[in-house]
Design a protein around this motif. Structure first.
Motif, PDB file in Angstrom:
ATOM      1  N   VAL A 159       0.789  -1.178   0.398  1.00 25.39           N
ATOM      2  CA  VAL A 159      -0.340  -0.118  -0.391  1.00 25.39           C
ATOM      3  C   VAL A 159       1.022   1.185  -0.210  1.00 25.39           C
ATOM      4  CG1 VAL A 159      -1.685   1.465   1.053  1.00 25.39           C
ATOM      5  CG2 VAL A 159      -1.358  -0.970   1.337  1.00 25.39           C
ATOM      6  N   THR A 160       0.651   2.838  -0.681  1.00 24.02           N
ATOM      7  CA  THR A 160       1.020   3.124  -0.697  1.00 24.02           C
ATOM      8  C   THR A 160      -0.084   4.578  -0.577  1.00 24.02           C
ATOM      9  OG1 THR A 160       2.520   2.819  -1.840  1.00 24.02           O
ATOM     10  CG2 THR A 160       1.912   5.788  -2.460  1.00 24.02           C
ATOM     11  N   ALA A 161       0.280   5.347   0.704  1.00 18.65           N
ATOM     12  CA  ALA A 161      -1.330   5.946   0.598  1.00 18.65           C
ATOM     13  C   ALA A 161      -0.673   7.656   0.948  1.00 18.65           C
ATOM     14  CB  ALA A 161      -1.120   5.778   2.632  1.00 18.65           C
ATOM     15  N   CYS A 162      -1.246   8.182   0.337  1.00 22.09           N
ATOM     16  CA  CYS A 162      -1.327  10.177   0.051  1.00 22.09           C
ATOM     17  C   CYS A 162      -2.622  10.317   0.434  1.00 22.09           C
ATOM     18  CB  CYS A 162      -1.226  10.229  -2.398  1.00 22.09           C
ATOM     19  SG  CYS A 162      -0.158   9.097  -1.848  1.00 22.09           S
ATOM     20  N   ALA A 163      -2.272  11.804   1.264  1.00 22.22           N
ATOM     21  CA  ALA A 163      -3.217  12.481   1.815  1.00 22.22           C
ATOM     22  C   ALA A 163      -4.011  13.468   0.660  1.00 22.22           C
ATOM     23  CB  ALA A 163      -2.511  13.524   2.931  1.00 22.22           C
ATOM     24  N   GLY A 164      -3.514  13.207  -0.470  1.00 17.56           N
ATOM     25  CA  GLY A 164      -4.094  14.265  -1.147  1.00 17.56           C
ATOM     26  C   GLY A 164      -3.772  13.792  -2.419  1.00 17.56           C
ATOM     27  N   VAL A 165      -4.298  14.739  -3.564  1.00 18.53           N
ATOM     28  CA  VAL A 165      -4.345  14.112  -4.652  1.00 18.53           C
ATOM     29  C   VAL A 165      -2.929  14.407  -5.663  1.00 18.53           C
ATOM     30  CG1 VAL A 165      -5.445  15.348  -7.357  1.00 18.53           C
ATOM     31  CG2 VAL A 165      -6.742  15.880  -5.701  1.00 18.53           C
ATOM     32  N   GLN A 166      -2.830  15.832  -5.677  1.00 18.96           N
ATOM     33  CA  GLN A 166      -1.246  15.503  -6.049  1.00 18.96           C
ATOM     34  C   GLN A 166      -0.286  14.364  -5.325  1.00 18.96           C
ATOM     35  OE1 GLN A 166      -0.641  17.864  -9.017  1.00 18.96           O
ATOM     36  NE2 GLN A 166       1.208  17.252  -8.563  1.00 18.96           N
ATOM     37  N   PRO A 167      -0.037  14.264  -4.131  1.00 19.46           N
ATOM     38  CA  PRO A 167       0.614  12.802  -3.978  1.00 19.46           C
ATOM     39  C   PRO A 167       0.573  11.755  -4.497  1.00 19.46           C
ATOM     40  CG  PRO A 167      -0.180  13.935  -1.684  1.00 19.46           C
ATOM     41  CD  PRO A 167      -0.691  14.561  -3.146  1.00 19.46           C
ATOM     42  N   ALA A 168      -0.714  11.731  -5.125  1.00 22.64           N
ATOM     43  CA  ALA A 168      -1.177  10.187  -5.510  1.00 22.64           C
ATOM     44  C   ALA A 168      -0.863  10.617  -7.047  1.00 22.64           C
ATOM     45  CB  ALA A 168      -3.339  10.094  -5.472  1.00 22.64           C
ATOM     46  N   LEU A 169      -1.390  11.656  -7.279  1.00 23.63           N
ATOM     47  CA  LEU A 169      -0.739  11.957  -9.209  1.00 23.63           C
ATOM     48  C   LEU A 169       0.924  11.520  -9.452  1.00 23.63           C
ATOM     49  CD1 LEU A 169      -2.820  14.454 -10.691  1.00 23.63           C
ATOM     50  CD2 LEU A 169      -3.279  12.825 -10.989  1.00 23.63           C
ATOM     51  N   GLU A 170       1.347  12.043  -8.526  1.00 22.25           N
ATOM     52  CA  GLU A 170       3.008  11.540  -8.117  1.00 22.25           C
ATOM     53  C   GLU A 170       3.605  10.160  -8.378  1.00 22.25           C
ATOM     54  OE1 GLU A 170       4.740  14.524  -5.808  1.00 22.25           O
ATOM     55  OE2 GLU A 170       3.783  15.949  -6.726  1.00 22.25           O
ATOM     56  N   THR A 171       2.635   9.507  -7.330  1.00 17.18           N
ATOM     57  CA  THR A 171       2.448   8.089  -7.367  1.00 17.18           C
ATOM     58  C   THR A 171       2.324   7.566  -8.499  1.00 17.18           C
ATOM     59  OG1 THR A 171       2.255   7.993  -5.139  1.00 17.18           O
ATOM     60  CG2 THR A 171       1.739   6.300  -5.829  1.00 17.18           C
ATOM     61  N   VAL A 172       1.336   7.743  -8.642  1.00 17.99           N
ATOM     62  CA  VAL A 172       0.909   6.275 -10.458  1.00 17.99           C
ATOM     63  C   VAL A 172       1.533   6.769 -11.175  1.00 17.99           C
ATOM     64  CG1 VAL A 172      -1.247   7.067 -12.506  1.00 17.99           C
ATOM     65  CG2 VAL A 172      -1.475   7.485 -10.201  1.00 17.99           C
ATOM     66  N   GLU A 173       2.297   8.215 -11.801  1.00 18.68           N
ATOM     67  CA  GLU A 173       3.368   7.919 -12.258  1.00 18.68           C
ATOM     68  C   GLU A 173       4.612   7.225 -11.949  1.00 18.68           C
ATOM     69  OE1 GLU A 173       3.086   9.730 -15.807  1.00 18.68           O
ATOM     70  OE2 GLU A 173       0.886   9.802 -14.410  1.00 18.68           O
ATOM     71  N   LEU A 174       4.906   6.960 -11.424  1.00 21.38           N
ATOM     72  CA  LEU A 174       6.587   6.028  -9.796  1.00 21.38           C
ATOM     73  C   LEU A 174       6.024   4.638 -10.843  1.00 21.38           C
ATOM     74  CD1 LEU A 174       6.632   7.479  -6.863  1.00 21.38           C
ATOM     75  CD2 LEU A 174       8.338   8.071  -8.992  1.00 21.38           C
ATOM     76  N   GLY A 175       5.550   3.580 -11.014  1.00 16.65           N
ATOM     77  CA  GLY A 175       5.199   2.376 -11.750  1.00 16.65           C
ATOM     78  C   GLY A 175       3.953   2.168 -11.106  1.00 16.65           C
ATOM     79  N   PRO A 176       3.169   0.586 -12.191  1.00 14.35           N
ATOM     80  CA  PRO A 176       2.213   0.250 -11.527  1.00 14.35           C
ATOM     81  C   PRO A 176       1.285  -0.260 -10.750  1.00 14.35           C
ATOM     82  CG  PRO A 176       3.931  -1.637 -12.017  1.00 14.35           C
ATOM     83  CD  PRO A 176       4.415  -0.355 -12.120  1.00 14.35           C
ATOM     84  N   ILE A 177       0.352   0.311 -10.859  1.00 14.94           N
ATOM     85  CA  ILE A 177      -0.810   0.104  -9.808  1.00 14.94           C
ATOM     86  C   ILE A 177      -1.928  -0.828 -10.143  1.00 14.94           C
ATOM     87  CG2 ILE A 177      -2.401   1.141  -8.088  1.00 14.94           C
ATOM     88  CD1 ILE A 177      -0.146   4.145  -8.695  1.00 14.94           C
ATOM     89  N   ALA A 178      -2.234  -2.266  -9.051  1.00 16.48           N
ATOM     90  CA  ALA A 178      -3.467  -3.193  -9.578  1.00 16.48           C
ATOM     91  C   ALA A 178      -4.711  -2.097  -9.018  1.00 16.48           C
ATOM     92  CB  ALA A 178      -3.288  -3.768  -8.509  1.00 16.48           C
ATOM     93  N   LEU A 179      -4.522  -1.768  -8.110  1.00 12.16           N
ATOM     94  CA  LEU A 179      -6.051  -0.907  -7.554  1.00 12.16           C
ATOM     95  C   LEU A 179      -5.472   0.473  -6.576  1.00 12.16           C
ATOM     96  CD1 LEU A 179      -9.414  -1.645  -6.968  1.00 12.16           C
ATOM     97  CD2 LEU A 179      -8.440  -2.563  -5.244  1.00 12.16           C
ATOM     98  N   ALA A 180      -7.325   1.925  -6.744  1.00 18.00           N
ATOM     99  CA  ALA A 180      -6.557   2.682  -6.367  1.00 18.00           C
ATOM    100  C   ALA A 180      -8.526   3.028  -5.548  1.00 18.00           C
ATOM    101  CB  ALA A 180      -6.634   3.949  -7.937  1.00 18.00           C
ATOM    102  N   ILE A 181      -7.649   3.363  -4.057  1.00 16.56           N
ATOM    103  CA  ILE A 181      -9.042   3.802  -3.055  1.00 16.56           C
ATOM    104  C   ILE A 181      -9.046   4.783  -2.763  1.00 16.56           C
ATOM    105  CG2 ILE A 181     -10.152   3.134  -1.197  1.00 16.56           C
ATOM    106  CD1 ILE A 181      -8.736   0.500  -1.273  1.00 16.56           C
ATOM    107  N   VAL A 182      -9.944   5.404  -3.660  1.00 18.06           N
ATOM    108  CA  VAL A 182     -10.110   7.017  -3.794  1.00 18.06           C
ATOM    109  C   VAL A 182     -11.229   8.098  -2.631  1.00 18.06           C
ATOM    110  CG1 VAL A 182      -9.834   9.093  -4.708  1.00 18.06           C
ATOM    111  CG2 VAL A 182      -8.964   6.752  -5.994  1.00 18.06           C
ATOM    112  N   ASP A 183     -11.300   8.827  -1.823  1.00 21.27           N
ATOM    113  CA  ASP A 183     -11.639   9.349  -0.944  1.00 21.27           C
ATOM    114  C   ASP A 183     -12.502  10.516  -1.963  1.00 21.27           C
ATOM    115  OD1 ASP A 183     -13.626  10.767   1.223  1.00 21.27           O
ATOM    116  OD2 ASP A 183     -11.133  11.263   2.440  1.00 21.27           O
ATOM    117  N   LEU A 184     -13.282  11.152  -2.263  1.00 23.24           N
ATOM    118  CA  LEU A 184     -13.940  11.524  -3.413  1.00 23.24           C
ATOM    119  C   LEU A 184     -13.884  13.267  -2.439  1.00 23.24           C
ATOM    120  CD1 LEU A 184     -17.086  10.509  -5.248  1.00 23.24           C
ATOM    121  CD2 LEU A 184     -14.492  10.369  -5.570  1.00 23.24           C
ATOM    122  N   SER A 185     -13.582  13.147  -0.842  1.00 22.73           N
ATOM    123  CA  SER A 185     -13.508  14.839  -0.053  1.00 22.73           C
ATOM    124  C   SER A 185     -12.192  14.958   0.294  1.00 22.73           C
ATOM    125  CB  SER A 185     -14.238  14.579   0.930  1.00 22.73           C
ATOM    126  OG  SER A 185     -15.449  14.405   0.733  1.00 22.73           O
TER     127      SER A 185
END
Length: 118
Positions: free
Chosen positions: A31-57
């Motif tokens: 698991v890679t946990a991010c507290a916001g949109v920007q760090p999550a976007l950066e994580t997506v660029e780092l490599g394959p992700i099998a699944l994302a769980i995203v809070d809408l707020s």
């Protein structure tokens, strides 16, 4: 088996994020946990992700760009929120309304991962 698959968790409430991380890691998921949109976007660029769980707020704004990026990359997604209208707008993406049982989330995670693998 889901061994070692990478899950991106985007959740700004640390107690919820910790609980979800613990459950996912107990299922042998990375698991890679991010507290916001920007760090999550950066994580997506780092490599394959099998699944994302995203809070809408999230504190840095709505996750629309992140969701679009995940969809474009073919990454399965589960949306979580205390806002049922926001979740309904995302159909047919799998969603869970807060508060939810961790067992319900884990069932959805395994169903989504199994569906993506097939």
């Amino acid at each position: 088996m889901t061994s070692g698959r990478h899950i991106l968790l985007v959740e700004d409430e640390s107690a919820i994020a910790d609980l979800i991380c613990t459950a996912l890691e107990a299922s042998d998921l990375r698991v890679t946990a991010c507290a916001g949109v920007q760090p999550a976007l950066e994580t997506v660029e780092l490599g394959p992700i099998a699944l994302a769980i995203v809070d809408l707020s999230l504190p840095d704004g709505p996750p629309d760009r992140l969701i679009a990026r995940l969809k474009a990359g073919g990454v399965p997604l589960i949306a979580i929120s205390g806002d049922p209208a926001g979740l309904a707008a995302l159909a047919p993406i799998p969603t869970l309304e807060k508060p939810f049982r961790i067992r319900a989330l884990m069932d959805l995670v395994h169903t989504t991962l199994d569906g993506a693998a097939g």
